[in-house]
Design a protein around this motif. Structure first.
Motif, PDB file in Angstrom:
ATOM      1  N   CYS A   1     -32.823  32.942 -17.046  1.00  0.00           N
ATOM      2  CA  CYS A   1     -34.237  32.582 -17.109  1.00  0.00           C
ATOM      3  C   CYS A   1     -34.357  31.060 -17.142  1.00  0.00           C
ATOM      4  N   VAL A   2     -35.533  30.577 -16.792  1.00  0.00           N
ATOM      5  CA  VAL A   2     -35.781  29.139 -16.763  1.00  0.00           C
ATOM      6  C   VAL A   2     -36.035  28.645 -18.175  1.00  0.00           C
ATOM      7  N   GLU A   3     -35.185  27.734 -18.655  1.00  0.00           N
ATOM      8  CA  GLU A   3     -35.352  27.145 -19.976  1.00  0.00           C
ATOM      9  C   GLU A   3     -36.314  25.970 -19.955  1.00  0.00           C
ATOM     10  N   LYS A   4     -36.176  25.125 -18.936  1.00  0.00           N
ATOM     11  CA  LYS A   4     -36.991  23.919 -18.859  1.00  0.00           C
ATOM     12  C   LYS A   4     -37.463  23.708 -17.429  1.00  0.00           C
ATOM     13  N   GLU A   5     -38.632  23.132 -17.340  1.00  0.00           N
ATOM     14  CA  GLU A   5     -39.171  22.687 -16.051  1.00  0.00           C
ATOM     15  C   GLU A   5     -39.524  21.221 -16.212  1.00  0.00           C
ATOM     16  N   LEU A   6     -38.769  20.373 -15.543  1.00  0.00           N
ATOM     17  CA  LEU A   6     -38.881  18.933 -15.730  1.00  0.00           C
ATOM     18  C   LEU A   6     -39.583  18.298 -14.541  1.00  0.00           C
ATOM     19  N   VAL A   7     -40.591  17.491 -14.854  1.00  0.00           N
ATOM     20  CA  VAL A   7     -41.310  16.752 -13.812  1.00  0.00           C
ATOM     21  C   VAL A   7     -40.532  15.459 -13.571  1.00  0.00           C
ATOM     22  N   ALA A   8     -39.712  15.480 -12.554  1.00  0.00           N
ATOM     23  CA  ALA A   8     -38.734  14.411 -12.399  1.00  0.00           C
ATOM     24  C   ALA A   8     -39.230  13.233 -11.575  1.00  0.00           C
ATOM     25  N   HIS A   9     -39.686  13.479 -10.379  1.00  0.00           N
ATOM     26  CA  HIS A   9     -39.963  12.400  -9.435  1.00  0.00           C
ATOM     27  C   HIS A   9     -41.214  12.748  -8.627  1.00  0.00           C
ATOM     28  N   VAL A  10     -41.713  11.765  -7.918  1.00  0.00           N
ATOM     29  CA  VAL A  10     -42.873  11.992  -7.055  1.00  0.00           C
ATOM     30  C   VAL A  10     -42.445  12.428  -5.661  1.00  0.00           C
ATOM     31  N   ASP A  11     -41.149  12.510  -5.415  1.00  0.00           N
ATOM     32  CA  ASP A  11     -40.633  13.045  -4.163  1.00  0.00           C
ATOM     33  C   ASP A  11     -39.545  14.058  -4.508  1.00  0.00           C
ATOM     34  N   MET A  12     -39.139  14.829  -3.537  1.00  0.00           N
ATOM     35  CA  MET A  12     -38.182  15.902  -3.781  1.00  0.00           C
ATOM     36  C   MET A  12     -36.880  15.373  -4.387  1.00  0.00           C
ATOM     37  N   VAL A  13     -36.244  16.196  -5.201  1.00  0.00           N
ATOM     38  CA  VAL A  13     -34.947  15.850  -5.782  1.00  0.00           C
ATOM     39  C   VAL A  13     -33.876  16.174  -4.751  1.00  0.00           C
ATOM     40  N   ARG A  14     -33.164  15.148  -4.299  1.00  0.00           N
ATOM     41  CA  ARG A  14     -32.194  15.326  -3.221  1.00  0.00           C
ATOM     42  C   ARG A  14     -30.751  15.381  -3.712  1.00  0.00           C
ATOM     43  N   ALA A  15     -30.482  14.857  -4.918  1.00  0.00           N
ATOM     44  CA  ALA A  15     -29.097  14.790  -5.381  1.00  0.00           C
ATOM     45  C   ALA A  15     -29.037  14.958  -6.888  1.00  0.00           C
ATOM     46  N   LEU A  16     -27.996  15.628  -7.362  1.00  0.00           N
ATOM     47  CA  LEU A  16     -27.717  15.792  -8.788  1.00  0.00           C
ATOM     48  C   LEU A  16     -26.238  15.517  -9.033  1.00  0.00           C
ATOM     49  N   CYS A  17     -25.942  14.925 -10.182  1.00  0.00           N
ATOM     50  CA  CYS A  17     -24.553  14.795 -10.593  1.00  0.00           C
ATOM     51  C   CYS A  17     -24.488  14.799 -12.110  1.00  0.00           C
ATOM     52  N   CYS A  18     -23.301  15.054 -12.638  1.00  0.00           N
ATOM     53  CA  CYS A  18     -23.118  15.184 -14.071  1.00  0.00           C
ATOM     54  C   CYS A  18     -22.251  14.054 -14.590  1.00  0.00           C
ATOM     55  N   ALA A  19     -22.585  13.538 -15.781  1.00  0.00           N
ATOM     56  CA  ALA A  19     -21.789  12.494 -16.433  1.00  0.00           C
ATOM     57  C   ALA A  19     -21.178  13.079 -17.695  1.00  0.00           C
ATOM     58  N   GLU A  20     -19.935  13.488 -17.577  1.00  0.00           N
ATOM     59  CA  GLU A  20     -19.134  13.947 -18.713  1.00  0.00           C
ATOM     60  C   GLU A  20     -19.779  15.098 -19.493  1.00  0.00           C
ATOM     61  N   ASN A  21     -20.496  15.975 -18.771  1.00  0.00           N
ATOM     62  CA  ASN A  21     -21.132  17.154 -19.380  1.00  0.00           C
ATOM     63  C   ASN A  21     -22.125  16.799 -20.481  1.00  0.00           C
ATOM     64  N   ARG A  22     -22.585  15.550 -20.478  1.00  0.00           N
ATOM     65  CA  ARG A  22     -23.542  15.144 -21.506  1.00  0.00           C
ATOM     66  C   ARG A  22     -24.849  14.655 -20.906  1.00  0.00           C
ATOM     67  N   TYR A  23     -24.782  14.209 -19.679  1.00  0.00           N
ATOM     68  CA  TYR A  23     -25.981  13.710 -19.007  1.00  0.00           C
ATOM     69  C   TYR A  23     -25.996  14.210 -17.570  1.00  0.00           C
ATOM     70  N   VAL A  24     -27.171  14.460 -17.069  1.00  0.00           N
ATOM     71  CA  VAL A  24     -27.379  14.813 -15.669  1.00  0.00           C
ATOM     72  C   VAL A  24     -28.214  13.716 -15.030  1.00  0.00           C
ATOM     73  N   LEU A  25     -27.809  13.301 -13.838  1.00  0.00           N
ATOM     74  CA  LEU A  25     -28.527  12.253 -13.107  1.00  0.00           C
ATOM     75  C   LEU A  25     -29.110  12.861 -11.843  1.00  0.00           C
ATOM     76  N   SER A  26     -30.368  12.564 -11.595  1.00  0.00           N
ATOM     77  CA  SER A  26     -31.054  13.099 -10.419  1.00  0.00           C
ATOM     78  C   SER A  26     -31.570  11.957  -9.556  1.00  0.00           C
ATOM     79  N   GLY A  27     -31.441  12.135  -8.238  1.00  0.00           N
ATOM     80  CA  GLY A  27     -31.932  11.144  -7.289  1.00  0.00           C
ATOM     81  C   GLY A  27     -32.986  11.741  -6.389  1.00  0.00           C
ATOM     82  N   ALA A  28     -34.013  10.953  -6.052  1.00  0.00           N
ATOM     83  CA  ALA A  28     -35.180  11.480  -5.324  1.00  0.00           C
ATOM     84  C   ALA A  28     -35.263  10.913  -3.916  1.00  0.00           C
ATOM     85  N   GLY A  29     -36.192  11.478  -3.149  1.00  0.00           N
ATOM     86  CA  GLY A  29     -36.452  11.038  -1.789  1.00  0.00           C
ATOM     87  C   GLY A  29     -37.106   9.665  -1.736  1.00  0.00           C
ATOM     88  N   ARG A  30     -37.404   9.207  -0.534  1.00  0.00           N
ATOM     89  CA  ARG A  30     -37.799   7.813  -0.329  1.00  0.00           C
ATOM     90  C   ARG A  30     -39.168   7.477  -0.902  1.00  0.00           C
TER      91      ARG A  30
END
Length: 1319
Positions: A1279-1308
């Motif tokens: 089930c969906v735990e969280k719905e995060l309003v991340a960016h004003v454009d689509m989320v194009r990339a995700l990566c993890c930093a040592e299982n403690r942080y998630v980084l998201s990158g958006a469109g132009r």
């Protein structure tokens, strides 16, 4: 048509031989007396013999012979005319009076005369080598017959052609016995037993070795070895010895840049041919500490200044050798700045008129001419090398003004010089005596090499310290350098230096390289030594002096004064935000002191060339190359793949050796291996020539090999793609005509005021507000149109005012007023000088951006000051600081009026939660300050909500633009300025609570660019514990792949940009993969895989075997050994390639059947899972498809997959749909249909997903205005735990930093990276 042999003359023929003249790259045998013996000699010597009162006689030197490679050929070997191919003469033009040049060796002059013309066409002597002028340079002093032998003397030459290309020569002068019963007849020595009255005479000879490379020490050692044999040889063997020497030296290749030096035996000495450490750095085969022994540090700095400001400089010494060596050292000290003018380090007696040249030059002459030059020629800088002094030749008696190098850079340089050990003898007392000459030479060479490295480092540091700030005043898009602004920010004492340097050709060439973002030694050191405080400053922040800089000007101890926490990267974020995200938590090691200046010393390896065979004929030369190839093959086979840099050098040398044997296919194969291993030393031009001269059979065989076919294709494509680029450095000029929106945008960006397109559009609207009826005449009248219509006329866009129907454009007077006010405000801000009593209350990164006039307030009388964090009152009278408020603490801002009977004075009231309201009687400034404070308040609020410090930066820019608009506008100023109040209009936007609690920080990889760029891929790499001292690699990094081949690198401990642009091709980058600690693989839309070396932060390897977009890569780690690692890469056309990480060889490759959209691959249980759009395929490593997963829509069509995950622990497969917000869970044992589906609310498509701590993070495109959303799904509860309003454009990339942080990158449309906390 007969194909000519492709010979790489620069690498394989480092030197040429000849006489007193320099054949380009050949070995010029210049024997002075021997040179001229064919024309003079017998009469001259008789004159000396008759005059017993004269000890010597001055003679005129001539060229005796010139030896130019190639020295042997197949034809010469077959015909038996071996000597004929040794000695060459050529026809060429000379700027001097022509003399007939005859070759005087009868052994070769009477044979095959008809072949002579064709021989002269087979080689050419470069235009910068003048055989008629060479003799006097080989004998710059006066040539004379001596009655006693003299010691051999060496000196060095530099020749420069009209294009600035330099050629280098090493000359030895020696004396041979020419008369003791000897006489000259027809230019040859003959024995006369019956003439005892003739005294013993010694004639001077000279041999000159000429090369494209400045191997001064190596060629001096070669000539020293030659002299051992020349002293004892007979007259008839003289030419033969020189020819053999020339032929041997011509076989030696020039080593490629790196740490591999070549060693060869010239008997009795072993010669070391050093390589350049960097491809962009010149060879330094000389003792770089010589000037430090001749001059004091202050004098060295003066000489460097004279070179930088392009004076007419003359070095003088009694030692000819010192002239060139000292001049070369000074030129190397300033690298990468390059001397652009005339350069003649040695002038002979007949060339002294060169000193009359009116333009800048760098020349050298004998000290005997000092008085003559000083008294007769005006405006020279005379550098006496022997005395270590500088004089000026000013007939008027006034010395020219030579500015001093900036004080901080000069002091640092002088301090580092004092730390050098310049005397080799001081290194010897603790060492034992060596009985081996080779061991003694090795010790000395290692000491000199180490000292040279230190000198190169400290001289480069000097250049970096002088010009470090230049990059901050460059506009890369429009190639503009804002010299005026740069000068204004220099200290008063340093401005004279920069004013003169900025006008020189040297600096102009330096600017070209900076504007082209050239990553040379300067750029690397600039990055390594950049202070942390400068890195953490926002790139686009308007320039104002910080408190730290103010203190430094006051020469106050900032360490005692500045005790506050440094928060420049997030100036207005709550303290707990940064403390919840400490930098050290992301690093695998503790932060260490900055060792930026301690560059790691790379171990140097040597490779010994095979012994030269004798005699040197065609067969022995081919055999020598065979031995060379065998030695290289043995070295390649015994070198592990982890030492790829060394392997690349071996491939380079073996490819050249194959080329000399005309084995083009083998040579091309080695160059292909080099292309994959190290692009920095890849010889593009040689490879192109090889492809052009390959025989048809070899060319056909190359086309049958996939890798060679691809290399040939790349070389031919790149040759066609070459287009002329504009490398000019431009200066900003104010416009002279009316500007429409596009032209105005370009002008503003060129000026460097602001780059952001949206901000410029708002500024355009503000400046185009009709100020008065008179101003309407400045707009072009057009018929009334509907509101906000646009007309296109001759490709120009005319924006029509919605209210008046007039075209919106800016007149040049308005632009000038705005620009001048902006610059005046900058200048006033730099003149702000706060007392120390005030500075101590502020953070050291804070700057004062605006000061009001002196006003009366309820806190006292003074000026209101605005920084990026707060408002404070700078009290008058006794300097004092009273804080008004921090922007985040403001509750309300309103205009009020204060009764001052009988008037009501306009005032500004600011309410805060912490203290009584502030009321300031700002009078006419009130409305502007209200706009300013509200905008900063809104920007601070937005920064706190969105955890994005760039909002503060943008708010500051908006505030300063408001100020400039009001300053240049006569009426309706406040209304016009309100158009720039961007954040004040957005203050009511609310960030959802879940998003606010999870979001920790935002960073902008597009900082400094005109518009945001899409973040296509993200990669987090932990700190490197194995090389913590190298380039700060102990810190973790965040790699961000953008469009147009740009990679931006962040330091993950401070989240500041470490490197703004690592260029890898020019196409969109699709994926990234970390391999070990020293490699990052990047897949590009141009079908290439680029490999970045994380130690040098440069891309020097490239894999080109894919034929379509590289879409994904995965690492297979079969063990701890480097050679057990494999990388699987896939391309859009369905091709999958398995790479050996250590050798970069293809292990397997296959093509998926009927596949035209392969977007992702994963490894699971030794099987490859491939996403091909409407299906997932389970594929063996051989390419055999085992299972296929499809998902049917309600309408019967197949759904498209965009991404997927494999859970080995649960034996599950998770898929995301590209055309809807649906996540499916599949049992790996039953893939007929998903056993669980999760619908994502308000989601139109899924773009990426990662698994972190039993959670699935999904990046998507939303349905509403907020396009970029992140959904967090519980992997156990589905089930969906969280719905995060991340960016004003689509989320194009995700990566993890040592299982403690998630980084998201958006469109132009957004272009930012969000950092989220994983719970």
């Amino acid at each position: 048509m007969r194909r000519r042999r492709a010979r790489p003359s620069p690498p394989t023929s480092p030197a040429w031989f000849g006489g007193a003249r320099e054949p380009t790259q050949e070995t010029a045998n210049c024997t002075e007396e021997e040179l001229e013996g064919s024309h003079t000699g017998n009469g001259e010597i008789k004159a000396v013999c008759k005059d017993s009162t004269r000890s010597h006689r001055y003679l005129t030197p001539e060229v005796r012979s010139v030896h130019v490679p190639p020295f042997v050929s197949k034809e010469g070997s077959r015909s038996g005319h071996f000597d004929q191919h040794f000695t060459r003469t050529s026809r060429r033009h000379s700027f001097r009076k022509k003399k007939e040049f005859k070759y005087t060796n009868p052994a070769t002059s009477n044979t095959n005369t008809g072949l002579k013309e064709s021989q002269s066409e087979e080689f050419s002597i470069p235009n910068n080598i003048d055989l008629q002028g060479l003799p006097q340079l080989c004998f710059p002093g006066e040539l004379q017959i001596e009655t006693e032998p003299k010691e051999d003397q060496y000196h060095f030459l530099v020749f420069t052609d009209v294009f600035g290309t330099r050629t280098y020569g090493v000359v030895v002068q020696f004396y041979r016995l020419i008369q003791e019963g000897n006489s000259f007849q027809h230019g040859l020595a003959s024995w006369n037993m019956h003439n005892p009255r003739i005294p013993t005479l010694y004639a001077p000879f000279s041999v000159c070795v000429i090369s494209k490379f400045p191997y001064y020490t190596a060629f001096k050692d070669c000539l020293s070895s030659l002299m051992v044999h020349m002293k004892s040889c007979q007259e008839l063997d003289f030419d033969h010895k020189v020819r053999q020497f020339a032929a041997k030296l011509a076989l030696v290749p020039s080593p490629p840049a790196g740490t591999l030096h070549l060693v060869f035996n010239m008997n009795p000495l072993m010669i070391v041919l050093p390589s350049r450490e960097d491809p962009n750095y010149p060879v330094a085969d000389l003792d770089l500490h010589i000037p430090f022994l001749c001059f004091k540090p202050k004098c060295i700095l003066q000489i460097l200044t004279c070179i930088l400001i392009e004076q007419r400089i003359v070095f003088l010494s009694a030692d000819w050798a010192l002239l060139t060596l000292v001049a070369e050292c000074f030129i190397l000290y300033l690298h990468p700045l390059q001397w652009q003018h005339t350069y003649v380090p040695i002038l002979s007696k007949g060339m002294m008129d060169f000193l009359m040249a009116p333009t800048a030059f760098l020349m050298g002459c004998h000290i005997d001419y000092f008085k003559e030059v000083k008294s007769e020629i005006e405006g020279l800088i005379l550098v006496n090398v022997d005395e270590g002094t500088i004089k000026f030749s000013n007939l008027a008696g006034t010395e020219p003004h030579i500015p001093e190098i900036p004080s901080q850079a000069a002091e640092r340089f002088a301090q580092r010089i004092e730390s050098l050990q310049l005397h080799y003898d001081l290194e010897l007392p603790h060492l034992g005596s060596s009985t081996d000459l080779s061991d003694l030479r090795l010790r000395r060479r290692n000491w000199q090499q180490n000292l040279n490295s230190k000198i190169q480092e400290l001289s480069l540091e000097l250049v970096v310290n002088m010009f470090r700030d230049v990059s901050g005043y460059l506009n890369y898009e429009y190639r503009v350098f804002n010299s005026e602004e740069f000068l204004k920010t220099r200290t008063v004492s340093d401005q004279p230096f920069y004013k003169m340097v900025l006008e020189t050709y040297i600096f102009h060439s330096f600017l070209k390289a900076r504007l082209s973002r050239k990553m040379d030694a300067f750029s690397h050191m600039e990055l390594r030594t950049c202070p942390e405080s400068d890195r953490m400053k926002m790139r686009d922040n308007p320039r104002r002096p910080t408190m730290e800089q103010m203190v430094m000007k006051k020469e106050y101890n900032i360490d005692q004064l500045m005790t506050k926490r440094f928060t420049a990267s997030m100036p207005n974020l709550p303290v707990d935000i940064w403390q919840d995200f400490p930098a050290e938590h992301l690093s695998l090691s503790k932060n260490k002191p900055n060792n930026a200046m301690k560059r790691s010393t790379k171990s140097v390896r040597t490779f010994k060339l095979p012994e030269f065979r004798s005699p040197l004929n065609y067969s022995s030369v081919i055999a020598w190359y065979t031995d060379f190839i065998n030695l290289l093959s043995r070295a390649i086979n015994t070198t592990g793949p982890e030492r790829s840099s060394l392997l690349a050098r071996y491939y380079y040398l073996r490819g050249l050796a194959y080329l000399m044997q005309e084995k083009y296919l083998e040579a091309l194969s080695d160059f292909q291996n080099l292309y994959k291993t190290d692009l920095d030393i890849f010889p593009k031009e040689i490879v192109k020539k090889v492809i052009g001269v390959m025989p048809p059979d070899q060319y056909s065989q190359a086309g049958q090999k996939l890798e060679l076919k691809r290399l040939i294709s790349i070389m031919l494509e790149k040759e066609q793609e070459i287009t002329a680029t504009d490398e000019r450095v431009k200066t900003f000029e104010l416009p002279k005509t009316h500007m429409h929106q596009e032209d105005f945008m370009k002008r503003i960006q060129e000026s460097g005021i602001v780059k952001d397109v949206d901000t410029i559009l708002r500024l355009f609207d503000a400046l185009t507000i009709v100020k008065s009826e008179k101003n309407k005449l400045k707009y072009r009248d057009m018929p009334s149109e509907p509101i906000s219509t646009v007309k296109v006329v001759s490709r120009s866009v005319f924006y029509v005012s919605s209210g008046t129907g007039h075209v919106k454009q800016i007149d040049p007077e308005t632009f000038k007023d705005f620009y001048n006010f902006w610059k005046e405000s900058e200048a006033e801000a730099h003149e702000v000088n706060l007392p120390l009593e005030v500075i101590e209350y502020l953070d050291k990164n804070e700057s004062v951006f605006k000061l009001s006039s002196s006003v009366k307030t309820n806190y006292g009388v003074g000026k209101i000051a605005l920084t990026q964090k707060r408002l404070f009152l700078l009290k008058e009278g006794r300097p004092g600081y009273v804080e008004i408020t921090k922007f985040r603490d403001i509750m309300e801002v309103e205009n009020v009026s204060v009764l001052f009977f009988p008037l009501r004075i306009p005032a500004l009231k600011i309410k805060t939660a912490l203290k009584e309201p502030f009321v300031g009687n700002l009078k006419t400034e009130r409305d502007l300050w209200q706009l300013i404070v509200k905008e900063m308040w809104a920007g601070s609020t937005m920064a706190d909500m969105h955890k994005d410090p760039q909002y503060i930066q943008q708010a500051l820019t908006n505030v300063l633009l408001m100020d400039a608009v009001v300053g240049c506008t006569q009426s309706r100023a406040i209304y016009a300025a309100s158009k720039l109040a961007y954040f004040d209009q957005m203050r009511n936007l609310v960030v959802p609570k879940t998003t606010s609690e999870t979001l920790k920080h935002k960073i902008n990889p597009s900082a400094g660019q005109t518009s945001p760029q899409a973040v296509n891929a993200l990669l987090y790499t932990p700190g490197d514990l194995t090389h913590p001292e190298e380039n700060g690699n102990a810190n973790p990094k965040l790699w961000c792949a953008l469009s147009e081949g740009k990679v931006v690198l962040f330091d993950a401990t401070s989240w500041c940009i470490q490197q703004h642009c690592i260029q890898v091709g020019n196409s969109k980058l699709n994926c990234m993969l970390g391999v070990e600690f020293d490699q990052v693989w990047i897949g590009s839309q141009d079908s290439s895989i680029y490999i970045i070396n994380t130690l040098s932060m440069s891309c020097n390897k490239q894999l080109t075997e894919h034929c379509s977009d590289v879409t994904d890569m995965v690492l297979e780690d079969q063990g701890s050994n480097f050679s057990q690692k494999r990388v699987y890469s896939c391309s859009l056309d369905g091709s999958v390639i398995s790479w050996d990480v250590s050798t970069l060889e293809i292990k397997t490759n296959f093509q998926l059947p009927n596949c035209h959209r392969l977007t992702a691959i994963k490894l699971h249980n030794c099987m490859l899972w491939c996403c091909v759009g409407d299906a997932l395929l389970e594929v063996k490593k051989t390419g055999q498809v085992c299972r296929k997963v499809t998902l049917e829509n309600s309408k019967g069509s197949r759904a498209f997959f965009s991404c997927f995950l494999v859970f080995p622990e649960k034996n599950q497969l998770v898929t995301g749909c590209a055309d809807k917000g649906e996540v499916c869970f599949w049992d790996m044992e039953n893939l007929l249909k998903p056993w669980q589906k999760v619908q994502l609310q308000d989601c139109s498509s899924i773009n990426c997903m990662i698994f972190v701590k039993n959670q699935i993070w999904i990046g998507s495109k939303g349905l509403d205005k907020v396009n970029g959303k992140i959904y967090v799904i519980d992997a156990d509860k589905y089930c969906v735990e969280k719905e995060l309003v991340a960016h004003v454009d689509m989320v194009r990339a995700l990566c993890c930093a040592e299982n403690r942080y998630v980084l998201s990158g958006a469109g132009r449309e957004d272009g930012k990276i969000a950092i989220w906390k994983v719970e």
